[in-house]
Design a protein around this motif. Structure first.
Motif, PDB file in Angstrom:
ATOM      1  N   VAL A 265      16.543  -1.834  12.448  1.00 38.70           N
ATOM      2  CA  VAL A 265      15.951  -2.136  11.150  1.00 38.70           C
ATOM      3  C   VAL A 265      15.582  -0.829  10.449  1.00 38.70           C
ATOM      4  O   VAL A 265      15.770   0.260  10.993  1.00 38.70           O
ATOM      5  N   SER A 266      15.031  -0.960   9.249  1.00 42.12           N
ATOM      6  CA  SER A 266      14.622   0.213   8.489  1.00 42.12           C
ATOM      7  C   SER A 266      13.315   0.801   9.036  1.00 42.12           C
ATOM      8  O   SER A 266      12.572   0.149   9.780  1.00 42.12           O
ATOM      9  N   ARG A 267      13.036   2.029   8.634  1.00 37.49           N
ATOM     10  CA  ARG A 267      11.758   2.651   8.992  1.00 37.49           C
ATOM     11  C   ARG A 267      10.603   1.871   8.373  1.00 37.49           C
ATOM     12  O   ARG A 267       9.542   1.707   8.999  1.00 37.49           O
ATOM     13  N   GLU A 268      10.799   1.410   7.118  1.00 34.89           N
ATOM     14  CA  GLU A 268       9.755   0.620   6.468  1.00 34.89           C
ATOM     15  C   GLU A 268       9.412  -0.614   7.290  1.00 34.89           C
ATOM     16  O   GLU A 268       8.240  -0.996   7.422  1.00 34.89           O
ATOM     17  N   PRO A 291      14.143  -1.428  -5.537  1.00 34.38           N
ATOM     18  CA  PRO A 291      14.661  -2.645  -4.894  1.00 34.38           C
ATOM     19  C   PRO A 291      15.167  -2.417  -3.482  1.00 34.38           C
ATOM     20  O   PRO A 291      14.990  -3.277  -2.611  1.00 34.38           O
ATOM     21  N   ALA A 292      15.789  -1.259  -3.223  1.00 37.64           N
ATOM     22  CA  ALA A 292      16.295  -0.983  -1.874  1.00 37.64           C
ATOM     23  C   ALA A 292      15.148  -0.860  -0.885  1.00 37.64           C
ATOM     24  O   ALA A 292      15.235  -1.334   0.258  1.00 37.64           O
ATOM     25  N   ARG A 293      14.061  -0.246  -1.302  1.00 38.79           N
ATOM     26  CA  ARG A 293      12.914  -0.089  -0.398  1.00 38.79           C
ATOM     27  C   ARG A 293      12.186  -1.418  -0.209  1.00 38.79           C
ATOM     28  O   ARG A 293      11.637  -1.690   0.856  1.00 38.79           O
ATOM     29  N   ILE A 294      12.178  -2.240  -1.238  1.00 39.41           N
ATOM     30  CA  ILE A 294      11.597  -3.579  -1.105  1.00 39.41           C
ATOM     31  C   ILE A 294      12.401  -4.378  -0.085  1.00 39.41           C
ATOM     32  O   ILE A 294      11.844  -5.050   0.789  1.00 39.41           O
ATOM     33  N   ALA A 295      13.727  -4.298  -0.197  1.00 39.28           N
ATOM     34  CA  ALA A 295      14.586  -5.002   0.761  1.00 39.28           C
ATOM     35  C   ALA A 295      14.364  -4.474   2.177  1.00 39.28           C
ATOM     36  O   ALA A 295      14.311  -5.242   3.145  1.00 39.28           O
ATOM     37  N   ALA A 296      14.235  -3.158   2.306  1.00 39.93           N
ATOM     38  CA  ALA A 296      14.003  -2.553   3.622  1.00 39.93           C
ATOM     39  C   ALA A 296      12.686  -3.049   4.211  1.00 39.93           C
ATOM     40  O   ALA A 296      12.580  -3.331   5.410  1.00 39.93           O
ATOM     41  N   SER A 297      11.677  -3.200   3.361  1.00 36.98           N
ATOM     42  CA  SER A 297      10.378  -3.693   3.827  1.00 36.98           C
ATOM     43  C   SER A 297      10.484  -5.131   4.303  1.00 36.98           C
ATOM     44  O   SER A 297       9.832  -5.532   5.282  1.00 36.98           O
ATOM     45  N   GLY A 298      11.295  -5.913   3.624  1.00 34.78           N
ATOM     46  CA  GLY A 298      11.458  -7.312   3.993  1.00 34.78           C
ATOM     47  C   GLY A 298      12.000  -7.504   5.397  1.00 34.78           C
ATOM     48  O   GLY A 298      11.799  -8.570   6.003  1.00 34.78           O
TER      49      GLY A 298
END
Length: 323
Positions: A265-268, A291-298
């Motif tokens: 998964v992402s670091r976020e 939006p990319a960081r929001i998706a990564a957080s999800g």
């Protein structure tokens, strides 16, 4: 993960919230422009795609323009209101002709703030209203009166607080008929006092903790939803340049990267999953407009850290082994 405490009051609420502080442009008197609304559309869509349906505002964000930009989105897509939850905060007043920056929990200011937020958002009711920062001059009975009136008028469904400790919660709750449903605090890998307060009980090192004893347990016992602002730690562990950061931050960022690769998964996601692993069912409030960081957080909603990995992050971030 088990059900959020907030789900008792708002069935179907997402375990993560989107913080709208970054919407609306600069914190000045300039107007909301088309590109601000476009940004809000994209952030909202990214949040919904990531499984987030709870949106956190405050009357002061971008001096009201965050709510206004979001309101423009809802005006263009009115059906969205039925599928999302809205929370806003009031009580902070910036310096003006009447006085310095101050906090104001007077009935007059709370009502005026709610009316302003409803107008800017273009909605008839707020799902949750929070008192933003503790007002030393607050009078709980006065707050109770205006809360009761706002609820009776159909303008606010539920009430909560932000940045309050246990004794302030208890003091205010004693005057209220309805329960306070949420308390939003700064929690994260960069702010560990909420854990250290308990772990370091009866330890000399614990005297440095800036978290009131029993606050975490009070919220858990009474079903007060803990919400975490600043939970992505301003990117310290997810890719931000660390040239000016202490070694403990660099080491934690490295560990976050290793675990992200391990869990796929992402670091976020790792940073947020660490918070979500706590049995208090903390609701992270993410504030990125990317939006990319929001998706990564999800991605955090799809994983659960092991106990050992949770402790690896905690020990690394605190910079030393537990007592």
């Amino acid at each position: 993960m088990s059900q959020l405490p907030l789900d008792r009051f708002l069935p179907g609420v997402s375990p993560m919230a989107y913080g709208c502080m970054g919407l609306g442009g600069e914190w000045d008197a300039s107007p909301v422009e088309a590109h601000h609304v476009t940004q809000a559309h994209r952030a909202l869509d990214a949040a919904l795609e990531a499984g987030i349906n709870f949106f956190d505002h405050a009357d002061i964000y971008a001096l009201g323009k965050a709510e206004s930009a979001f309101g423009r989105v809802l005006k263009e897509r009115p059906s969205l209101r039925e599928s999302i939850f809205l929370q806003t905060k009031c009580g902070i007043r910036f310096e003006d002709a009447q006085g310095p920056k101050r906090f104001d929990f007077s009935a007059e200011w709370i009502r005026a703030s709610v009316e302003g937020s409803l107008k800017r958002l273009g909605v008839e009711m707020l799902d949750v209203l929070q008192l933003h920062r503790p007002d030393p001059l607050m009078v709980p009975d006065e707050i109770a009166e205006v809360f009761t009136a706002l609820k009776a008028e159909g303008k606010v469904r539920h009430f909560g607080v932000s940045n309050m400790q246990r004794h302030q919660l208890e003091f205010l709750q004693a005057s209220l008929d309805a329960p306070l449903v949420a308390n939003q605090l700064e929690l994260g890998l960069h702010r560990l006092d909420f854990l250290d307060e308990g772990v370091l009980a009866n330890q000399p090192e614990g005297t440095a903790s800036n978290f009131t004893p029993g606050s975490l347990e009070y919220c858990r016992r009474h079903g007060v939803q803990l919400q975490a602002w600043g939970c992505l730690s301003q990117g310290r562990f997810t890719g931000r340049a660390l040239d000016d950061q202490p070694a403990v931050i660099t080491a934690t960022a490295t560990l976050v990267g290793e675990l992200a690769e391990q869990y796929g998964v992402s670091r976020e996601a790792i940073v947020l999953a660490w918070l979500r692993r706590h049995p208090a069912n903390i609701q992270p409030v993410i504030g990125s407009t990317d939006p990319a960081r929001i998706a990564a957080s999800g991605e955090a909603l799809g994983i659960s850290l092991s106990r050992e990995d949770w402790y690896r992050l905690y020990v690394c971030a605190r910079g030393g082994e537990l007592p």
